[in-house]
Write a protein that holds these residues in place. Structure first.
Motif, PDB file in Angstrom:
ATOM      1  N   LEU A 277       0.788  -1.426  -0.473  1.00 41.61           N
ATOM      2  CA  LEU A 277       0.029  -0.385   0.077  1.00 41.61           C
ATOM      3  C   LEU A 277       0.525   1.292  -0.156  1.00 41.61           C
ATOM      4  N   THR A 278       2.397   0.930   0.621  1.00 42.78           N
ATOM      5  CA  THR A 278       2.944   2.258   0.829  1.00 42.78           C
ATOM      6  C   THR A 278       3.301   2.250  -0.484  1.00 42.78           C
ATOM      7  N   CYS A 279       3.845   1.173  -1.208  1.00 46.38           N
ATOM      8  CA  CYS A 279       4.671   1.978  -2.888  1.00 46.38           C
ATOM      9  C   CYS A 279       3.100   2.605  -3.816  1.00 46.38           C
ATOM     10  N   CYS A 280       1.808   1.887  -3.356  1.00 53.01           N
ATOM     11  CA  CYS A 280       1.218   2.407  -4.464  1.00 53.01           C
ATOM     12  C   CYS A 280       1.141   4.379  -3.940  1.00 53.01           C
ATOM     13  N   ILE A 281       1.088   4.170  -2.772  1.00 52.98           N
ATOM     14  CA  ILE A 281       0.676   5.840  -2.700  1.00 52.98           C
ATOM     15  C   ILE A 281       2.223   6.438  -2.572  1.00 52.98           C
ATOM     16  N   LEU A 282       2.878   6.072  -2.544  1.00 52.16           N
ATOM     17  CA  LEU A 282       4.673   6.779  -3.129  1.00 52.16           C
ATOM     18  C   LEU A 282       4.062   7.039  -4.742  1.00 52.16           C
ATOM     19  N   LEU A 283       3.628   6.298  -5.092  1.00 52.82           N
ATOM     20  CA  LEU A 283       3.357   6.353  -6.485  1.00 52.82           C
ATOM     21  C   LEU A 283       2.504   7.475  -7.055  1.00 52.82           C
ATOM     22  N   LEU A 284       1.414   7.456  -6.426  1.00 52.43           N
ATOM     23  CA  LEU A 284       0.366   9.160  -6.684  1.00 52.43           C
ATOM     24  C   LEU A 284       0.854   9.783  -6.255  1.00 52.43           C
ATOM     25  N   LEU A 285       1.795   9.404  -5.105  1.00 53.61           N
ATOM     26  CA  LEU A 285       2.595  11.401  -4.487  1.00 53.61           C
ATOM     27  C   LEU A 285       3.108  11.970  -5.838  1.00 53.61           C
ATOM     28  N   ALA A 286       4.173  10.977  -6.470  1.00 48.63           N
ATOM     29  CA  ALA A 286       5.030  10.576  -7.745  1.00 48.63           C
ATOM     30  C   ALA A 286       4.503  11.082  -8.854  1.00 48.63           C
ATOM     31  N   LEU A 287       3.804  11.057  -8.858  1.00 50.04           N
ATOM     32  CA  LEU A 287       2.724  11.137 -10.837  1.00 50.04           C
ATOM     33  C   LEU A 287       2.049  12.538  -9.459  1.00 50.04           C
ATOM     34  N   ALA A 288       1.409  13.033  -8.819  1.00 51.35           N
ATOM     35  CA  ALA A 288       0.872  13.815  -8.304  1.00 51.35           C
ATOM     36  C   ALA A 288       1.986  14.981  -8.579  1.00 51.35           C
ATOM     37  N   LEU A 289       3.224  15.128  -7.719  1.00 51.86           N
ATOM     38  CA  LEU A 289       4.234  15.985  -7.967  1.00 51.86           C
ATOM     39  C   LEU A 289       5.017  16.544  -9.553  1.00 51.86           C
ATOM     40  N   LEU A 359      17.896  27.652  -0.514  1.00 57.36           N
ATOM     41  CA  LEU A 359      18.984  27.548  -1.447  1.00 57.36           C
ATOM     42  C   LEU A 359      18.533  27.550  -2.784  1.00 57.36           C
ATOM     43  N   LEU A 360      18.192  26.871  -3.197  1.00 60.07           N
ATOM     44  CA  LEU A 360      17.653  26.148  -5.041  1.00 60.07           C
ATOM     45  C   LEU A 360      17.042  27.529  -5.207  1.00 60.07           C
ATOM     46  N   LEU A 361      16.128  28.876  -5.157  1.00 58.38           N
ATOM     47  CA  LEU A 361      15.596  29.451  -5.659  1.00 58.38           C
ATOM     48  C   LEU A 361      16.616  30.530  -5.175  1.00 58.38           C
ATOM     49  N   LEU A 362      18.030  30.844  -4.593  1.00 56.03           N
ATOM     50  CA  LEU A 362      18.303  31.877  -4.256  1.00 56.03           C
ATOM     51  C   LEU A 362      19.561  31.716  -4.820  1.00 56.03           C
ATOM     52  N   LEU A 363      20.062  30.464  -5.387  1.00 49.77           N
ATOM     53  CA  LEU A 363      20.578  29.924  -7.253  1.00 49.77           C
ATOM     54  C   LEU A 363      19.869  30.421  -8.324  1.00 49.77           C
ATOM     55  N   ASP A 364      18.638  30.578  -7.497  1.00 49.49           N
ATOM     56  CA  ASP A 364      18.172  31.374  -9.323  1.00 49.49           C
ATOM     57  C   ASP A 364      17.254  29.884 -10.328  1.00 49.49           C
ATOM     58  N   TRP A 365      17.201  28.602  -9.434  1.00 49.77           N
ATOM     59  CA  TRP A 365      16.205  27.879  -9.842  1.00 49.77           C
ATOM     60  C   TRP A 365      15.023  27.792 -10.249  1.00 49.77           C
ATOM     61  N   PRO A 366      14.537  27.116 -11.907  1.00 50.53           N
ATOM     62  CA  PRO A 366      13.324  27.719 -12.592  1.00 50.53           C
ATOM     63  C   PRO A 366      12.500  26.512 -11.210  1.00 50.53           C
ATOM     64  N   MET A 367      10.951  27.617 -10.777  1.00 51.49           N
ATOM     65  CA  MET A 367       9.979  26.828  -9.779  1.00 51.49           C
ATOM     66  C   MET A 367       9.377  25.362 -10.602  1.00 51.49           C
ATOM     67  N   TRP A 368       9.822  25.522 -11.600  1.00 50.90           N
ATOM     68  CA  TRP A 368       9.229  24.143 -12.377  1.00 50.90           C
ATOM     69  C   TRP A 368      10.864  22.956 -11.819  1.00 50.90           C
ATOM     70  N   LEU A 369      11.743  23.470 -12.590  1.00 53.37           N
ATOM     71  CA  LEU A 369      12.430  22.585 -11.218  1.00 53.37           C
ATOM     72  C   LEU A 369      12.942  21.971 -10.396  1.00 53.37           C
ATOM     73  N   LEU A 370      12.165  23.008  -9.312  1.00 52.78           N
ATOM     74  CA  LEU A 370      11.711  22.802  -8.128  1.00 52.78           C
ATOM     75  C   LEU A 370      10.729  21.565  -7.406  1.00 52.78           C
ATOM     76  N   ALA A 371       9.448  21.960  -8.442  1.00 50.81           N
ATOM     77  CA  ALA A 371       8.836  20.755  -8.361  1.00 50.81           C
ATOM     78  C   ALA A 371       8.618  19.141  -9.201  1.00 50.81           C
ATOM     79  N   ALA A 372       9.905  19.737 -10.046  1.00 53.02           N
ATOM     80  CA  ALA A 372      10.254  18.255 -10.854  1.00 53.02           C
ATOM     81  C   ALA A 372      11.177  18.035  -9.699  1.00 53.02           C
ATOM     82  N   GLY A 373      11.731  18.571  -8.820  1.00 55.44           N
ATOM     83  CA  GLY A 373      12.989  17.761  -8.078  1.00 55.44           C
ATOM     84  C   GLY A 373      11.760  17.492  -7.132  1.00 55.44           C
ATOM     85  N   ALA A 374      10.508  18.043  -6.488  1.00 59.35           N
ATOM     86  CA  ALA A 374      10.452  17.184  -5.571  1.00 59.35           C
ATOM     87  C   ALA A 374       9.976  16.078  -6.325  1.00 59.35           C
ATOM     88  N   ALA A 375       9.412  15.777  -6.894  1.00 57.26           N
ATOM     89  CA  ALA A 375       8.838  14.514  -7.488  1.00 57.26           C
ATOM     90  C   ALA A 375      10.340  13.342  -7.676  1.00 57.26           C
TER      91      ALA A 375
END
Length: 392
Positions: A277-289, A359-375
């Motif tokens: 069940l944890t695997c399924c939930i993590l898959l949904l979390l990754a897809l959502a991010l 820190l990544l925002l201070l380094l001028d990373w784009p917001m879309w890349l921040l969300a992709a990094g979370a994913a």
């Protein structure tokens, strides 16, 4: 007094009383952030200084509560839960009465310890008073109560604070916690004593590979989910190309999704093996991010769906995680300590995610890349959990 009789839903009334306390805990965890401008004005301090109230609560919660749970005597499970809730209630009342900022800071730390100990013992107690086949559902109700305190309780308490002053929000937390305490004094049955073990043996769970794997999954998930939550507002601004948009609907979508996920996952947790069940939930979390930056690129309003799914997956995840920890440490009888450590992992992950994103925002990373990094971090948690599930 015994309370193993079931309600219409099959869960003892005790579970819902513990959930009311968790609701108050969810409010206390986040309400201070919204009260910071009022508190800063009341004590003539800077916002940066007022923000330390949140730090005091979370550090005490994440670092202090596992130590207290570890030192708790084996036969003090019931009294420990009641004392922890009483400390939480008294500390919130004392916070409202504080005459100086240093006193308020100290009381927020004490409230954090009481909150962390209460949740760890409350989850273990809810599972203990419920039938074996309904323990996942019971844990889901507790986590749903905490999510509800964040989503519904915080806005309500802030609205009350705007009308009656910042102390009114803390008095509301105190009142709800007091109601839960009164109900538990009446209905909470005697809890089975944990096996008597030394502090050294309790801390030996940190050498348990299964426990460490579960905690690491929680840490990575928190870095991705709670860490990214800090940056909903800048992600919205990026999607809207700087146009003024209220972040409130998006925060509500995340929170309502969290409540739904916490409650709906309970029955599944009693039917599906927790590692799977944890695997399924993590898959949904990754897809959502993953979907976040894609939706944001089209329209800010399209983000509502992945944000709701993200909230649901993030909150639902802790039901099977806590269920696994209780099962893994059932023979040793220190599942409540493992849950306290899991809560610490969540708070640590939240701090790491927020700090890294900043820190990544201070380094001028784009917001879309921040969300992709979370994913990507969520995907790493999924990969680790896949190997954990195969080993299980």
């Amino acid at each position: 007094m015994s309370d193993y009789s079931s309600s219409r839903t099959g869960l003892p009334a005790t579970v819902y009383l513990i959930a009311i306390g968790a609701f108050a805990l969810g409010m206390a965890s986040y309400v201070t952030a919204g009260l910071m401008p009022m508190i800063a004005g009341a004590f003539s301090i800077s916002l940066a200084m007022a923000a330390q109230l949140v730090t005091a609560f979370t550090l005490a919660y994440g670092l202090g509560s596992p130590l207290v749970v570890a030192l708790l005597p084996a036969r003090a499970q019931r009294s420990g839960l009641l004392i922890a809730l009483a400390v939480f209630v008294l500390a919130n009342g004392a916070s409202a009465l504080a005459q100086g900022f240093s006193g308020l800071l100290a009381w927020r730390g004490i409230a954090g310890i009481g909150a962390g100990v209460y949740l760890a013992l409350g989850i273990a107690a809810a599972a203990g008073v419920s039938a074996q086949q309904q323990r996942g559902k019971a844990i889901g109700v507790i986590m749903g109560g905490m999510a509800g305190g964040t989503v519904l309780g915080v806005p309500l308490s802030l609205l009350l604070a705007q009308q009656l002053g910042w102390t009114a929000a803390l008095w509301l937390v105190t009142l709800l916690g007091g109601l839960a305490l009164a109900g538990l004094l009446w209905k909470l049955p005697a809890l089975p004593a944990a096996p008597a073990t030394s502090l050294r043996r309790k801390l030996a769970l940190l050498a348990d590979g299964q426990v460490l794997s579960i905690l690491l999954v929680s840490l990575l998930a928190a870095i991705a989910s709670l860490g990214m939550y800090t940056f909903i507002a800048p992600l919205l601004a990026w999607s809207a190309h700087g146009a003024a948009m209220s972040v409130t609907p998006f925060l509500w979508a995340w929170g309502v999704g969290g409540i739904a996920g916490s409650v709906l996952v309970g029955p599944w947790a009693d039917k599906v093996a927790a590692p799977k069940l944890t695997c399924c939930i993590l898959l949904l979390l990754a897809l959502a991010l993953c979907a976040l930056p894609l939706a944001a690129g089209w329209s800010a309003w399209l983000m509502l769906a992945p944000i709701a799914l993200w909230g649901a997956a993030g909150w639902a995840l802790q039901v099977p995680q806590n269920q696994q920890l209780l099962a893994v440490r059932a023979r040793q009888g220190d599942g409540n300590l493992a849950i306290a450590l899991n809560e610490s992992a969540l708070y640590l992950g939240s701090a790491i995610g927020a700090a890294t994103g900043g820190l990544l925002l201070l380094l001028d990373w784009p917001m879309w890349l921040l969300a992709a990094g979370a994913a990507a971090v969520a995907a790493a948690a999924l990969l680790l959990q896949f190997f954990v599930a195969r080993r299980s």
